[in-house]
Design an enzyme around this catalytic site. Structure first.
Site, PDB file in Angstrom:
ATOM      1  N   VAL A 121      71.916 -24.228  47.503  1.00 23.33           N
ATOM      2  CA  VAL A 121      72.325 -24.081  48.904  1.00 23.33           C
ATOM      3  C   VAL A 121      72.251 -25.453  49.582  1.00 23.33           C
ATOM      4  CG1 VAL A 121      71.960 -22.850  51.074  1.00 23.33           C
ATOM      5  CG2 VAL A 121      71.263 -21.780  48.916  1.00 23.33           C
ATOM      6  N   GLU A 178      84.761 -24.341  44.395  1.00 25.44           N
ATOM      7  CA  GLU A 178      84.355 -23.673  43.163  1.00 25.44           C
ATOM      8  C   GLU A 178      85.517 -23.699  42.176  1.00 25.44           C
ATOM      9  OE1 GLU A 178      81.096 -22.343  42.676  1.00 25.44           O
ATOM     10  OE2 GLU A 178      80.925 -23.562  44.471  1.00 25.44           O
ATOM     11  N   LYS A 193      75.039 -17.782  49.074  1.00 28.22           N
ATOM     12  CA  LYS A 193      73.981 -18.682  49.550  1.00 28.22           C
ATOM     13  C   LYS A 193      73.109 -17.995  50.604  1.00 28.22           C
ATOM     14  CE  LYS A 193      76.775 -22.818  48.667  1.00 28.22           C
ATOM     15  NZ  LYS A 193      77.874 -23.628  49.213  1.00 28.22           N
TER      16      LYS A 193
HETATM   17  P1  NAP Z   1      82.907 -27.674  37.219  1.00 28.74           P
HETATM   18  O1  NAP Z   1      83.324 -29.035  37.628  1.00 28.74           O
HETATM   19  O2  NAP Z   1      83.945 -26.630  37.006  1.00 28.74           O
HETATM   20  O3  NAP Z   1      82.041 -27.847  35.883  1.00 28.74           O
HETATM   21  C1  NAP Z   1      81.673 -26.768  35.079  1.00 28.74           C
HETATM   22  C2  NAP Z   1      81.236 -27.306  33.733  1.00 28.74           C
HETATM   23  O4  NAP Z   1      80.827 -26.225  32.909  1.00 28.74           O
HETATM   24  C3  NAP Z   1      82.362 -28.033  32.974  1.00 28.74           C
HETATM   25  O5  NAP Z   1      81.841 -29.147  32.289  1.00 28.74           O
HETATM   26  C4  NAP Z   1      82.846 -26.977  31.978  1.00 28.74           C
HETATM   27  O6  NAP Z   1      83.333 -27.542  30.769  1.00 28.74           O
HETATM   28  C5  NAP Z   1      81.570 -26.219  31.692  1.00 28.74           C
HETATM   29  N1  NAP Z   1      81.837 -24.837  31.339  1.00 28.74           N
HETATM   30  C6  NAP Z   1      82.325 -23.858  32.140  1.00 28.74           C
HETATM   31  N2  NAP Z   1      82.443 -22.710  31.451  1.00 28.74           N
HETATM   32  C7  NAP Z   1      82.011 -22.976  30.188  1.00 28.74           C
HETATM   33  C8  NAP Z   1      81.890 -22.194  29.004  1.00 28.74           C
HETATM   34  N3  NAP Z   1      82.238 -20.896  28.966  1.00 28.74           N
HETATM   35  N4  NAP Z   1      81.406 -22.785  27.886  1.00 28.74           N
HETATM   36  C9  NAP Z   1      81.043 -24.092  27.890  1.00 28.74           C
HETATM   37  N5  NAP Z   1      81.134 -24.894  28.991  1.00 28.74           N
HETATM   38  C10 NAP Z   1      81.625 -24.333  30.122  1.00 28.74           C
HETATM   39  O7  NAP Z   1      81.874 -27.051  38.271  1.00 28.74           O
HETATM   40  P2  NAP Z   1      80.869 -27.834  39.233  1.00 28.74           P
HETATM   41  O8  NAP Z   1      81.547 -28.108  40.515  1.00 28.74           O
HETATM   42  O9  NAP Z   1      80.223 -28.928  38.489  1.00 28.74           O
HETATM   43  O10 NAP Z   1      79.818 -26.671  39.569  1.00 28.74           O
HETATM   44  C11 NAP Z   1      78.863 -26.282  38.603  1.00 28.74           C
HETATM   45  C12 NAP Z   1      77.859 -25.350  39.259  1.00 28.74           C
HETATM   46  O11 NAP Z   1      77.236 -26.012  40.361  1.00 28.74           O
HETATM   47  C13 NAP Z   1      78.453 -24.061  39.829  1.00 28.74           C
HETATM   48  O12 NAP Z   1      77.514 -23.032  39.709  1.00 28.74           O
HETATM   49  C14 NAP Z   1      78.648 -24.396  41.312  1.00 28.74           C
HETATM   50  O13 NAP Z   1      78.631 -23.269  42.145  1.00 28.74           O
HETATM   51  C15 NAP Z   1      77.429 -25.245  41.548  1.00 28.74           C
HETATM   52  N6  NAP Z   1      77.542 -26.140  42.687  1.00 28.74           N
HETATM   53  C16 NAP Z   1      78.612 -26.956  42.799  1.00 28.74           C
HETATM   54  C17 NAP Z   1      78.703 -27.810  43.868  1.00 28.74           C
HETATM   55  C18 NAP Z   1      79.877 -28.721  44.065  1.00 28.74           C
HETATM   56  O14 NAP Z   1      79.981 -29.311  45.158  1.00 28.74           O
HETATM   57  N7  NAP Z   1      80.760 -28.893  43.109  1.00 28.74           N
HETATM   58  C19 NAP Z   1      77.691 -27.821  44.838  1.00 28.74           C
HETATM   59  C20 NAP Z   1      76.589 -26.968  44.689  1.00 28.74           C
HETATM   60  C21 NAP Z   1      76.529 -26.129  43.596  1.00 28.74           C
HETATM   61  P3  NAP Z   1      84.677 -28.475  30.772  1.00 28.74           P
HETATM   62  O15 NAP Z   1      84.319 -29.691  31.569  1.00 28.74           O
HETATM   63  O16 NAP Z   1      84.905 -28.780  29.342  1.00 28.74           O
HETATM   64  O17 NAP Z   1      85.732 -27.632  31.415  1.00 28.74           O
HETATM   65  N1  HSE Z   2      82.049 -24.691  46.673  1.00 27.23           N
HETATM   66  C1  HSE Z   2      80.846 -25.015  47.374  1.00 27.23           C
HETATM   67  C2  HSE Z   2      81.184 -25.480  48.770  1.00 27.23           C
HETATM   68  C3  HSE Z   2      80.072 -26.061  46.645  1.00 27.23           C
HETATM   69  O1  HSE Z   2      82.352 -25.806  49.014  1.00 27.23           O
HETATM   70  O2  HSE Z   2      80.298 -25.525  49.617  1.00 27.23           O
HETATM   71  C4  HSE Z   2      78.709 -26.306  47.231  1.00 27.23           C
HETATM   72  O3  HSE Z   2      77.868 -25.217  46.972  1.00 27.23           O
END
Ligand code: NAP
Ligand code: HSE
Length: 341
Positions: A121, A178, A193
């Site tokens: 969050v 996301e 969240k």
């Molecule tokens: P992302 O860029 O889509 O990265 C996801 C990663 O997981 C990628 O490396 C992907 O592999 C891998 N993956 C997904 N499914 C898989 C599977 N079935 N087997 C193996 N590897 C797999 O997502 P992100 O933005 O980093 O977010 C990751 C987490 O953090 C999520 O839970 C999101 O809600 C949370 N989060 C994100 C943010 C943000 O600002 N982005 C902020 C807070 C929390 P590939 O690279 O090979 O596709």
């Molecule tokens: N998709 C989320 C956002 C990432 O836009 O706030 C951070 O949790």
């Protein structure tokens, strides 16, 4: 010195940045990085030794003392995390969807302090720690938050004249959205969240289904509705609230009109959270709430706490006492999808 074995699930926006930050941190000497789970092991990653570290085979996770889950979703990510917890490992996660939708499975491990989730969050801006720590000394009266960076970027860009589609594409390009952006624009991410915060600070039994039913996003907001609010000196933002309802704590997410100068009115991916408690009064927490660097910072902070042997946030044993009467908190004006009359 015995090094802690760390497995990272996910090497995308957050995971790649986390590994990069960790490799440059003095604590790297205390860590044996076992691997980084990805879907595509051929795609270049922006951290040293990526070819040796990335893998599509989750077998290495079983050897980890600490599992960092930044993979996303409520399936494999939660399955691997819960397996690791069951055999005694600690989990650091930014995955609010899994924590919320599979909360009952995580709960025993949360109670044991073996799940760290500050970055789930408001990314690296601390809210989980304050709400379960210093603020727990006050009886909660209400909580309101701008908890989704993507919606904030979209609404602010639309205020500046961009189309909904262009604004959403911008939020995706910046790494805020996301993997499935409908979770952002339909309000579900903010609801995840809110539910997580509510369970950690207000009532561990707060029902996800109730919050989900009371969630309305920004996907169908007409530009004319935003323009009408601007003419009134107000701007539309997606606000998640936890307030006293007829049957106890109620969570809801919806677009509301905030007057200029309101503490929740932010631009870009800046998130904000207002907590009202008795006897403390009103507290505002505000800062970056999305993006690779901002989130990896929070995840690394949790990992460092974990390496120091500190426990994660523990939910309360029972619901916080309810405020004496509804109305302890001021209402916020919900905005309809069409233009206001
Ligand atoms: P992302 O860029 O889509 O990265 C996801 C990663 O997981 C990628 O490396 C992907 O592999 C891998 N993956 C997904 N499914 C898989 C599977 N079935 N087997 C193996 N590897 C797999 O997502 P992100 O933005 O980093 O977010 C990751 C987490 O953090 C999520 O839970 C999101 O809600 C949370 N989060 C994100 C943010 C943000 O600002 N982005 C902020 C807070 C929390 P590939 O690279 O090979 O596709
Ligand atoms: N998709 C989320 C956002 C990432 O836009 O706030 C951070 O949790």
């Amino acid at each position: 010195m015995e090094r802690r074995r760390v497995a990272v699930l996910g090497g995308g926006t957050v995971g790649a940045e986390l590994v990069r930050l960790l490799q440059r941190h003095p604590a790297a000497a205390a860590v044996e990085l076992l691997g980084v789970l990805v879907r595509d092991a051929e795609r270049e990653r922006p951290f040293a030794g990526w070819r040796e570290l990335v893998t599509t085979d989750p077998g290495f996770v079983q050897r980890a003392d600490v599992v960092v889950e930044v993979l996303g979703g409520t399936g494999l990510a939660a399955d691997l995390s819960l397996e690791a917890l069951a055999r005694g490992a600690t989990v650091v996660t930014a995955n609010k969807a899994a924590l919320t939708e599979r909360f009952d499975e995580y709960l025993p491990y949360l109670r044991a302090g073996r799940v760290h989730c500050e970055a789930a969050v408001m990314a690296g801006t601390p809210v989980v720690g304050p709400l379960t720590g210093a603020l727990a000394g006050s009886r909660p009266l209400a909580l309101h938050g701008v908890l989704n960076g993507t919606c904030n970027v979209v609404l602010a860009r639309m205020d500046a004249g961009a189309s909904y589609a262009d604004a959403l594409a911008e939020a995706q390009r910046l790494g805020y959205a996301e993997a499935d952006p409908t979770l952002d624009v339909e309000g579900v991410d903010a609801a995840h969240k809110l539910t997580l915060l509510g369970r950690l600070a207000f009532d561990p039994a707060l029902a996800w289904e109730g919050v989900r039913r009371a969630t309305r996003g920004i996907a169908r907001l007409a530009p004319a509705a935003l323009a009408a609010e601007r003419e009134r000196g107000r701007r539309v933002r997606l606000v998640a609230s936890l307030v006293l309802g007829a049957a106890g704590w109620e969570g809801r997410v919806r677009p509301v009109a905030l007057p200029e100068g309101h503490p929740l009115l932010t631009d870009g991916a800046t998130n904000a959270l207002l907590f009202r408690g008795d006897p403390l009064g009103e507290v505002l927490l505000r800062g970056p709430g999305a993006g690779g660097g901002a989130t990896a910072s929070g995840v690394l902070g949790d990992l460092l706490a974990c390496l120091r042997g500190e426990p994660g946030p523990r939910p309360p044993a029972a619901a916080a006492p309810l405020p004496d009467a509804p109305g302890a908190d001021e209402p916020l004006d919900e905005v309809a999808d069409g233009a206001a009359a």
